[in-house]
Write an enzyme that holds these catalytic residues in place. Structure first.
Site, short mmCIF file in Angstrom:
data_model
loop_
_atom_site.label_atom_id
_atom_site.label_comp_id
_atom_site.label_asym_id
_atom_site.label_seq_id
_atom_site.Cartn_x
_atom_site.Cartn_y
_atom_site.Cartn_z
N TYR A 278 -7.11 8.45 -8.83
CA TYR A 278 -7.31 9.06 -10.14
C TYR A 278 -8.77 9.42 -10.41
O TYR A 278 -9.07 10.42 -11.02
CB TYR A 278 -6.81 8.11 -11.24
N GLU B 20 8.69 -14.53 7.08
CA GLU B 20 8.80 -13.14 6.62
C GLU B 20 9.34 -13.07 5.19
O GLU B 20 8.84 -12.31 4.36
CB GLU B 20 9.72 -12.34 7.56
N ASP C 125 13.46 -12.28 10.41
CA ASP C 125 14.87 -11.96 10.62
C ASP C 125 15.13 -11.69 12.09
O ASP C 125 14.25 -11.22 12.81
CB ASP C 125 15.26 -10.71 9.82
#
Lengths: 530, 437
Positions: free
Chosen positions: B105, B206, B258
Site C-alpha cells: 500500500y 505439522e 501427514d
C-alpha cells in the site's frame, strides 16, 4: 512559343453530331453543363501549356434567363489566340484536321467545341461569341456566329475588332446552353479540382451562378515540356490516314512519300516495305489501287525492324509537378511521383506517370487506394470500374506486401499520355486494357509504393523507438525520487532528485536515440501532475 | 531501562540502512558516469535452483539477471525495485515494522504522464501485491538478506512450547510457562536470544490441533522436547527459529506430518528449503531434520512393498533408482486391518501428481497397479524426482503410497488414542530410530 499552322478540310456534316449528340457527351442537361465546361476548358489549356504558356483560365457560369434553365458559360484563356480568318471555321464548321503530324494534346481537331456550339443552338438558339487575339497582333477580334447545320457552314452574325491597348493574347468563348447547373455543379467542381491537381502551374478561377469563386492559384513556376510535332510512326497507321495521305500529297513517288511522311523509314526500309507489298517504289501515290494500299499498310505494320516511336510528341507532367499538385491537394505525410520511360503500343508512343499520396488529408481508401486517373492531363471521372488503371490497382498489386492495410489514407494518381489514348468506347472516360500500358502502370505503382513502404517502415521504427523511450522515461521521476530518499538528507533531497532526473534523461535519450526534449517533456508532464 | 525499539532491533535497523545505502550508492555512481544503471540480481528461477548434495539443501545457483533501467522490458521492474528499496529504507529510518501488505500500500500510487502522442495516462506503480512481493524477494537476493533483517513483519503462524527461555525485545520469556497457550514465533526470529534450553530434541508437528493435544497432554515435559508447530506449510520465521535452535544447541529435529505427499513435502521444506524461496535455504533450512512420521510403513508395514520387489523387473528398476531399496529392514504396521480401513483416505489425482514430482515417474510406473490411475499420471512422464527424496526409504514409502493409493492424517493416529500417539508411537519410533533422514 511554338505555334501551330492548321489546315482544315470539311469531311462530315454537322448534322450527324446534331442528331447523335449523346455520343459526344450531351446526353442530358446535367451532362451537358459538365461537357460544355470541359470542352471549353480543355481547348483553353491546349492553347496554353501545349505552347509553353503558363495557363490563366477563367470560367464564368451565370444564369442567362429568369424563367428557363439557360446558362451562359464563358471561358477565357491567355493562350496563343486564333487568327481571325480561321475563327468562323474553327467554331462553325465540323472539320477534320488535314495535318499529317502528331503531338499530344487534350482535344482532337477541335471537334468538342463545335458540339458545344451545336448544343447551344439546339437548346437556346443563342450564338457563340468569340473574342481572340494573338501575340503581336495590334487588334482584338470579335465574332458572333452560328452553324448552318444542313450546309455545315458557319454563319457569322456579327464580327468586329478593336485596337489592343496592351499585349493581350488569348481567347474568350461564350455560349449559352440549357442545362441543369444545380445537379451538374458538384461534378464540375470535382472536374476542376482534379484538373488543378495535375496543373499546379496554372491559375484556374471559376465564378459560379451563386457568385462563389473557386480559385486554384499557380503554385509552381515549372511547366511540362511542350510536345514536339512528329511524323507518325508506320506501325500506327490505318487505312483512313493512308487514304487521305496519298490523295493529298505533292510527293512524286510512293517511296518518297513513305520516307518523308513517317518517322523511322529511310530509303532502305521504304524499299523493303514496298517490295514486301509488291509495289513499284516509283509509282505515283495517287495511283495506288485500294488493294495496293491495303497490302502497303499490311507491310508497314508487319515490318519489325523499326526504331520505336519517338516520344518527343509527348508532354508528360513530370515528377515535380505531380508532387506539387498532390501536396497542395492533400497535404500528405508522404508524397512521391515517377515518370516511367516511354513505351509504345501499336506504333503509338506513351508514357505512364504515377503519383502517390499518403496520410494528411488524403482520402481514405476502404479496401484499395483512392485512384485519380488522367489521360493527356484530362481527369477521367466516369467509368472508373472498367478502367485498366483501376484494374491494376485492384488486381495486380498486393498492397499488404507494402505494409499497407486498408482502410488507409492512400491515393494513387496515374497519368497516361500518348498521341493516341486507347479509350474504351466513345465516352472517353475509361482506358482500355493494353498489355504494354498495363505493365507500365503496374511497374509505376510498384515503384512509388516501394518508396512508401520504406517511409512507413521508417516511421514505424521511429514510433517504436519513441514508444520504447517513453516506456522507460515515464519512470525516471520515481527512480530519481527513490534514490534521493535513500542517499540524500532532507536538505539536499530535491537537489539530488533533480540532478538524477536530468542525468537519467540524458542516458535514456542517448540509449534510445530519441531527443532529450521529447523525454524531458514526458518527465515534466509527470512532475507537473505530481 | 526499557527502550523502544529494543537494542537488538536498533542494531538490525542500522545494519539494514547501511546495506541499502551502500548498494544504491553504486547505482548513482553509474548514473553520474553517464552509464545506464543496472541492478545485478541473482536469478530466482527453477533453472537457477540447485540442490547442494553435500550441504543437503536447495540453494540459489550462480545465474544472475541484469536489470537495466533502459531496457524497455525491465524498466518497470527496475523502478519497482528502487521504489520498494526507498519505502523499506524510509520505514527502517522511522522505526516502523511494515508487513508486506503495508509495503504494497505504501508504494502503490499512480504515475500520471503525457505520452508522445499527447495522451494523458495514469499507470499504477504496481497493481497487485504479487508484484510488490516479487520485488521484495528481488531485494532480498540483491542485498543478500532476509526480509526479517529489514524489519519487515509477516503474520505469526508458528508456535512453540518447551523448556526454553528466550529474550525477545527487552523481555525474557519462559516458554515452559505458557499455560494452555504457546509462544507465537515472532516474524524476526533473528532478534530472539536463546537464554536457556533444557531439552533433548525438537519435535515439529505439522498440524496445530495435534500440537495442542500433545501440549495439553504434557508431552514436551515428559519427553524433554521442544514442541513446535508450523500449522501447515511452514513460514520463514518458524523455519528460521527451528534452524537456529537446532544449530545453537545441537538439538536433533524430528518432523511429524501427514502421511501424504503434501506432508512429505512440508518435511522437505524444513529440511532442504523450498524451490520458490531457495535463496533463503542457507538461513532457513535444517538439513539434519528427520521425518519421524507418519510413514506409509507405519500404516501398512512393508508387506505390500516386498510383494512388489519380488518381481525381478520391478526390483531392478527400483534398485536402479535407489540402490539398497529391496534390502531395507522389514517393518510391521502400527495399525491393524480394521483401523486402517477406518482411518485411511483415498488419494486424489493431485496427491499422485505431487508424489511423482517427489520421486519421479518411474517409481509410479512400477508401483501403481491400477491401469486407469497410471494413465492419470502419464503426463508427468519424464520427471525424475527431487534429489533429496532419492533415498531407498523414500522410494519404499512412496511406492507403497502409489500401490495403495491411500493417505492418512496425523489426527487419525491421535484418534487411535492420544496416549498411543504420545506414549507409544512417538517415543518408540525415536528410541528405535525409525525415521527417515
Amino acid at each position: 512559343m511554338s505555334e501551330l499552322r492548321e489546315v482544315y478540310r470539311a469531311v462530315s456534316p454537322a448534322e450527324f453530331f446534331y442528331k447523335y449528340r449523346e455520343i459526344a457527351g450531351f446526353a442530358n442537361p446535367v451532362r451537358a453543363v459538365y461537357q460544355t465546361i470541359r470542352e471549353l476548358v480543355e481547348n483553353a489549356l491546349d492553347a496554353t501549356d501545349v505552347h509553353g504558356i503558363p495557363p490563366d483560365v477563367k470560367i464564368t457560369v451565370r444564369k442567362a434567363d429568369e424563367t428557363q434553365d439557360f446558362y451562359q458559360i464563358t471561358v477565357e484563356d491567355n493562350g496563343i489566340g486564333i487568327p481571325p480568318n480561321i475563327v468562323p471555321n474553327a467554331f462553325g464548321k465540323v472539320l477534320f484536321s488535314s495535318k499529317y503530324v502528331l503531338r499530344q494534346s487534350r482535344g482532337m481537331y477541335g471537334l468538342g467545341v463545335k458540339m458545344v456550339v451545336l448544343y447551344a443552338q439546339l437548346t437556346t438558339g443563342r450564338p457563340v461569341e468569340i473574342i481572340t487575339s494573338k501575340s503581336g497582333y495590334k487588334r482584338i477580334y470579335y465574332f458572333k456566329l452560328r452553324i448552318d447545320v444542313n450546309k455545315n457552314e458557319p454563319v457569322v452574325i456579327e464580327a468586329g475588332s478593336w485596337r489592343k491597348t496592351r499585349d493581350w493574347h488569348g481567347t474568350i468563348v461564350s455560349v449559352t446552353i440549357e442545362g441543369d447547373w444545380n445537379r451538374a455543379k458538384s461534378r464540375v467542381l470535382e472536374y476542376l479540382y482534379r484538373t488543378a491537381v495535375v496543373l499546379p502551374y496554372a491559375n484556374i478561377v471559376m465564378v459560379t451562378p451563386e457568385n462563389e469563386i473557386v480559385y486554384y492559384p499557380r503554385i509552381v513556376n515549372i511547366m511540362p515540356k511542350p510536345p514536339v510535332e512528329t511524323k507518325p510512326h508506320p506501325q500506327g497507321t490505318d487505312l483512313e490516314f493512308m487514304n487521305s495521305l496519298v490523295k493529298n500529297t505533292d510527293f512524286k513517288t510512293i517511296e518518297e512519300l513513305l520516307v518523308k511522311s513517317f518517322q523511322s523509314i529511310g530509303d532502305v526500309t521504304a524499299k523493303q516495305i514496298l517490295q514486301t507489298a509488291g509495289i513499284d517504289p516509283n509509282k505515283k501515290p495517287s495511283e495506288l489501287s485500294d488493294n495496293e494500299l491495303l497490302s502497303l499498310i499490311n507491310a508497314m505494320k508487319t515490318y519489325d525492324k523499326y526504331k520505336p516511336p519517338s516520344s518527343r510528341a509527348l508532354s508528360p507532367l513530370g515528377e515535380e509537378i505531380i508532387k506539387a499538385g498532390l501536396k497542395r491537394a492533400f497535404n500528405p505525410e508522404y508524397v512521391d511521383a515517377v515518370s516511367r520511360r516511354p513505351g509504345a503500343y501499336s506504333g503509338h508512343p506513351f508514357i505512364v506517370e504515377v503519383g502517390i499520396a499518403y496520410g494528411g488529408n488524403t482520402p481514405i481508401g476502404e479496401d484499395k487506394p483512392v485512384v485519380l486517373r488522367y489521360a493527356n492531363k484530362i481527369p477521367l471521372l466516369y467509368d472508373e470500374a472498367t478502367d485498366v488503371i483501376s484494374e491494376v490497382v485492384k488486381e495486380d498489386i498486393n498492397w499488404e506486401n507494402y505494409m499497407i492495410s486498408f482502410p488507409a489514407p492512400l491515393l494513387i494518381l496515374v497519368h497516361i499520355c500518348s498521341t493516341k489514348i486507347p479509350f474504351k468506347g466513345v465516352g472517353k472516360e475509361s482506358i482500355a486494357d493494353i498489355p504494354e500500358i498495363r505493365r507500365e502502370i503496374k511497374l509505376g505503382i510498384m515503384e512509388v509504393t516501394r518508396g512508401l513502404k520504406q517511409f512507413l517502415s521508417k516511421k514505424i521504427r521511429e514510433e517504436e523507438a519513441k514508444r520504447k523511450a517513453e516506456a522507460v522515461a515515464k519512470y525516471i521521476p520515481e527512480v530519481a525520487k527513490s534514490l534521493a530518499v535513500i542517499l540524500a538528507d532532507e536538505s539536499n533531497l530535491n537537489a539530488l532528485r533533480k540532478e538524477i532526473i536530468s542525468k537519467l534523461t540524458t542516458i535514456v535519450a542517448r540509449k534510445t536515440g530519441v531527443s532529450f526534449d521529447l523525454l524531458h517533456g514526458i518527465v515534466k508532464s509527470i512532475e507537473a501532475e505530481a | 531501562m526499557i527502550t523502544m525499539p529494543s537494542q537488538a532491533d536498533l542494531a538490525a535497523r542500522n545494519k539494514a540502512l547501511d546495506l541499502i545505502k551502500s548498494s544504491m550508492k553504486s547505482l548513482v555512481e553509474q548514473i553520474n558516469e553517464g552509464e545506464k544503471p543496472v541492478l545485478v540480481i541473482p536469478k530466482r528461477t527453477l533453472s537457477n535452483t540447485i540442490y547442494d548434495l553435500r550441504r543437503k539443501m536447495l540453494l540459489l545457483g550462480p545465474e544472475v539477471q541484469h536489470r537495466s533501467f533502459t531496457d524497455v522490458n525491465e524498466a518497470k521492474k527496475f523502478m519497482q525495485t528502487l521504489l520498494m528499496a526507498s519505502i523499506i529504507f524510509d520505514a527502517l529510518r522511522n522505526n516502523e515494522y511494515p508487513t508486506i501488505r503495508d509495503l504494497y500500500y505504501r508504494g502503490k500510487h499512480s504515475i500520471s504522464y503525457r505520452t508522445v502522442d499527447g495522451k494523458r495516462i495514469n499507470e499504477n506503480t504496481w497493481e497487485e501485491q504479487r508484484e510488490s512481493d516479487s520485488v521484495i524477494r528481488d531485494l532480498e537476493v540483491f542485498l543478500s538478506v532476509l526480509r526479517e533483517d529489514l524489519l519487515i513483519l509477516s503474520k505469526e503462524k508458528g508456535k512453540v512450547v518447551g523448556n526454553l527461555v528466550i529474550r525477545s525485545g527487552d523481555d525474557t520469556i519462559d516458554l515452559s510457562k505458557m499455560g494452555h497457550g504457546a509462544y507465537a514465533i515472532e516474524p524476526t526470529p533473528d532478534l530472539i536470544e536463546f537464554v536457556d534450553v533444557d531439552a533433548e530434541y525438537i519435535l515439529v508437528v505439522e498440524k496445530d490441533a495435534v500440537f495442542q493435544q500433545l501440549h495439553r497432554y504434557g508431552f514436551w515435559r515428559k519427553y524433554k522436547a521442544i514442541l513446535v508447530t508450523s500449522a501447515g506449510q511452514p513460514d520463514r520465521a518458524t523455519r528460521r527459529f527451528v534452524r537456529r535452535l537446532s544449530d545453537e544447541y545441537k538439538l536433533p529435529v524430528y518432523i511429524l506430518a501427514d502421511s501424504d505427499p503434501y506432508g512429505f513435502y512440508i518435511y522437505s521444506v524444513f529440511k532442504a528449503g523450498s524451490i520458490t524461496l531457495s535463496y533463503e535455504s542457507e538461513r532457513l533450512a535444517t538439513p539434519s531434520a528427520k521425518f519421524i512420521g507418519v510413514m506409509m510403513t507405519d500404516i501398512f508395514g512393508d508387506s505390500v512393498f516386498r510383494k512388489i520387489v519380488k518381481d525381478k523387473d520391478s526390483r531392478k528398476i527400483l534398485e536402479e533408482i535407489t540402490p539398497g531399496v529391496s534390502e531395507l529392514k522389514p517393518k510391521s504396521p502400527y495399525l491393524d486391518e480394521s483401523e486402517r480401513s477406518n482411518f485411511i483416505i483415498k488419494a486424489k489425482t493431485k496427491d499422485l501428481e505431487r508424489a511423482v514430482e517427489l520421486v519421479g515417474y518411474k517409481v509410479a510406473e512400477v508401483c501403481i497397479e491400477d491401469k486407469e490411475v497410471k494413465n492419470k499420471v502419464k503426463k508427468k512422464e519424464g520427471l525424475t524426482g527431487y534429489p533429496w527424496f532419492s533415498t531407498p526409504e523414500w522410494t519404499r514409502e512412496i511406492c507403497i503410497f502409489f500401490n495403495t493409493l491411500s493417505k492418512l492424517e496425523i489426527e487419525a493416529m491421535a484418534s487411535k488414542g492420544l496416549k498411543f500417539l504420545a506414549d507409544k508411537y512417538i517415543p518408540e519410533k525415536l528410541s528405535v530410530g525409525d525415521w527417515i533422514d
